[in-house]
Design an enzyme around this catalytic site. Structure first.
Site, PDB file in Angstrom:
ATOM      1  N   GLY A 153       0.800  -1.225   0.000  1.00 28.60           N
ATOM      2  CA  GLY A 153       0.000   0.000   0.000  1.00 28.60           C
ATOM      3  C   GLY A 153       0.824   1.261   0.000  1.00 28.60           C
ATOM      4  N   CYS A 154       0.235   2.307   0.600  1.00 36.57           N
ATOM      5  CA  CYS A 154       0.769   3.666   0.462  1.00 36.57           C
ATOM      6  C   CYS A 154       2.140   3.872   1.104  1.00 36.57           C
ATOM      7  CB  CYS A 154      -0.210   4.662   1.065  1.00 36.57           C
ATOM      8  SG  CYS A 154      -1.818   4.627   0.294  1.00 36.57           S
ATOM      9  N   ASN A 155       2.484   3.035   2.095  1.00 32.06           N
ATOM     10  CA  ASN A 155       3.763   3.231   2.782  1.00 32.06           C
ATOM     11  C   ASN A 155       4.914   2.527   2.056  1.00 32.06           C
ATOM     12  OD1 ASN A 155       1.888   1.132   4.204  1.00 32.06           O
ATOM     13  ND2 ASN A 155       3.964   0.291   4.346  1.00 32.06           N
ATOM     14  N   MET A 353       2.275   6.529   5.352  1.00 30.49           N
ATOM     15  CA  MET A 353       1.419   5.669   6.159  1.00 30.49           C
ATOM     16  C   MET A 353       0.499   4.860   5.265  1.00 30.49           C
ATOM     17  SD  MET A 353       1.245   9.036   6.206  1.00 30.49           S
ATOM     18  CE  MET A 353      -0.010  10.220   5.744  1.00 30.49           C
TER      19      MET A 353
END
Lengths: 366, 265
Positions: A153-155, A353
């Site tokens: 994901g975003c991290n 995050m």
């Protein structure tokens, strides 16, 4: 008054700067050709629910680049799972290779020169993996070391950096390349619910690549040394951000409280990261924060004590691209480089995050 | 406490008092004092046993402003020293402890800006406030930014452009000061002011102060986002845990009391 050329705090003055380490030498980004304003996306989907329209308009997003199919007779045709997977693969290869070219070009290098390739994506699954596809498409060497990071994901850019910088540190002079490419429009489910409405209002498509090398001859003008990492995982919030399966499709779910939960935890890794180097937050010149969304940006500002000015690139990337998932902080990094304000000895902290619930931080030194 | 060249610092319980201490030059703010204050602010920022920082001057002068002796007389003057001064004022304004300015006598220019950077401001009746910079041909630093927020643009223009002297009573009426008292009751008034601020909840203080600081400078929607983020943190902090636990306890006691009254009927 007396000349204070550099306004330096005692903690910063005492900070031990490494003389060498893996440096980010360049960054390249790419987006799909078509850009949509929030209103255009609403129109394309024929969205009339005032609540969902409200979410789109209060998102602090001006426009996003998306791979959306052409409407037929003015109506959006639903894409099958197969079409979405193909869109992810084709889109990732298109903008992924553009971002890689843009990162290598200023260094006068070609894919053939790369010794380690790390590809990151969460918005689609393919086997053989993206790195294998790119090696064929862009003509990387047949003996390039590689790794694909999926589902983080975003991290994930910061997790990828951990692997890429470890390679660079262990192999001085060798070239590592990291690509983050997310085709978020391939993970859209349109079912008129608020959950998918929020997700569809937020994410954009984009790719970003960086080149990393540890070489004593490279100076700060090239880019910062990635000096240290500090993760923080909030296991109680394991399922707060996740993929659900809707019919045959992956549908991203974001818990309502998660921006605040991240806000409440973000100080922990930041304090640990800075604390072990004897640094304070005010010693940090540049903050590269993932453009997760307006609420989580507010929560991080308030909990770390950052200003809109500190967050200018985070807010700018959100406004112009939406949430680009893993590539987002690299877009912010590119904006920071463009600005030309970085000076020798500057310190930066990256914060990304994502699911886990994960807060990943890194310390950068120019 | 660390010995400072330009400050006299004393700690009593959880209150640290810093006296600006350059009596020979009317507590003019020189680079040494800026650095001393900055160092003190850092130390207080980290101190676990401090709740309040009180800033004071001498009995007749708080400060006469920036020390002009610091500027080179025959060469081009740079801005870095003043930048450091503004940075220190901002650190004071955002310190994670309560801050109180207690003024006796003259309070001019940079001294006035220190006062504006504090959470609570009191003065003895003889105190006189003034920004004389524009009258002298330079600028009163970021006080231009702060003053108008306290008293409105019209009054701020009048004070900064005319350099007129403002008595303590007038400063009180305009909301620049929280309390004004006679010389004899100064210490007592200061103690009351400090006590009014306590107890000290660091998270609530930091969040409330940041939000107040933004109140004139952002849209309702942005502010609401910031408020929700701040309040989430506050309602998940330890003091709020205790508050909720106490409410639950009182609730139980209340129910027991009601049940007893019911039985006694």
């Amino acid at each position: 008054m007396i000349d204070v050329q550099r306004i330096e705090s005692p903690t910063r003055a005492a900070f031990h700067r490494p003389s060498s380490g893996p440096r980010i030498l360049s960054v390249g980004t790419a987006t799909p050709p078509r850009k949509y304003t929030q209103d255009e996306v609403l129109d394309v989907f024929g969205e009339t629910d005032p609540k969902i329209r409200g979410v789109f308009r209060s998102s602090h997003i001006g426009s996003r680049y998306l791979y959306l199919p052409d409407p037929i007779d003015g109506r959006m045709v639903e894409e099958t799972n197969q079409e979405l997977l193909a869109k992810h693969r084709d889109g990732a290869l298109e903008i992924g290779s553009q971002a890689i070219e843009e990162a290598l070009r200023p260094l006068g290098l070609a894919p053939y020169d790369v010794d380690f390739l790390c590809c990151i994506t969460t918005t689609g699954f393919l086997c053989p993996s993206l790195s294998a596809h790119l090696i064929k498409k862009m003509i990387f060497r047949e003996n390039v070391q590689r790794i694909d990071i999926l589902g983080m994901g975003c991290n994930a850019a910061v997790n990828g950096l951990q692997a890429v910088t470890a390679f660079a540190r262990a192999n001085p002079g060798k070239l590592a390349l990291m690509l983050c490419v997310e085709i978020c429009s391939a993970a859209y489910v349109y079912n008129q619910s608020m959950v998918t409405g929020v997700v569809n209002s937020l994410f954009g498509d984009g790719a970003a690549a960086i080149v990393i090398r540890q070489d004593g001859a490279d100076t700060w003008q090239r880019g910062p040394i990635v000096a240290d990492f500090e993760p923080h995982i909030v296991s109680e919030a394991l399922m707060a951000m996740r993929y659900d399966v809707q019919g045959s499709k992956l549908s991203f779910f974001l818990a309502r409280d998660i921006p605040y939960e991240i806000g409440a935890n973000v100080e922990k890794p930041v304090n640990r990261l800075l604390g072990r180097h004897g640094l304070k937050r005010k010693d940090i010149d540049h903050w590269l924060v993932h453009s997760g969304g307006a609420k989580v940006i507010d929560a991080i500002e308030y909990n770390v004590g950052l200003t809109d000015h500190d967050m200018r690139h985070t807010l700018g990337v959100l406004k112009n691209f939406g949430n680009l998932s893993s590539g987002s902080i690299l877009f912010s990094y590119k904006e920071l480089c463009r600005e030309g304000v970085v000076r020798e000895g500057d310190l930066g902290v990256a914060i990304a995050m994502g699911p886990g619930t994960s807060i990943e931080t890194a310390l950068l030194i120019w | 406490m660390h010995p400072y060249e330009t400050l006299k610092v004393v700690q009593e319980g959880n209150v640290v008092t810093a006296f600006l201490d350059r009596p020979e030059s009317h507590n003019a703010i020189n680079m040494r004092m800026v650095n001393d204050l900055s160092h003190l602010i850092d130390a207080i920022d980290e101190a676990k046993d401090v709740s309040v920082l009180v800033l004071r001057g001498g009995p007749d002068v708080f400060s006469c402003g920036i020390d002009l002796h610091e500027f080179a007389s025959h060469e081009k003057r740079n801005i870095y020293g003043l930048q450091k001064w503004e940075q220190m004022c901002r650190e004071l304004e955002r310190l994670n402890k309560f801050t109180v300015a207690a003024v006796q006598g003259e309070c001019t220019g940079g001294g006035f800006q220190l006062v504006l950077s504090c959470d609570a401001r009191i003065a003895e009746r003889r105190a006189v406030f003034c920004f004389d910079e524009v009258k002298l041909g330079f600028l009163p630093g970021m006080a231009t930014f702060r003053l108008a927020k306290y008293i409105g643009l019209g009054r701020a223009k009048s004070i900064i452009l005319t350099g007129r002297r403002l008595g303590a009573e007038e400063a009180l009426t305009w909301g620049l000061l929280d309390r004004v008292c006679e010389q004899v009751s100064f210490e007592e008034t200061l103690t009351e002011t400090v006590n009014d601020l306590l107890p000290f909840h660091p998270v609530a203080l930091e969040m409330a102060r940041r939000l107040l600081d933004e109140s004139f400078s952002t849209t309702y929607e942005n502010y609401l986002g910031h408020f929700l983020a701040a309040q989430y943190r506050a309602i998940n902090s330890e003091p709020f845990d205790r508050l909720v636990a106490r409410a639950a306890r009182q609730d139980r006691l209340g129910r027991v009391g009601t049940a007893r009254r019911e039985r006694e009927k």
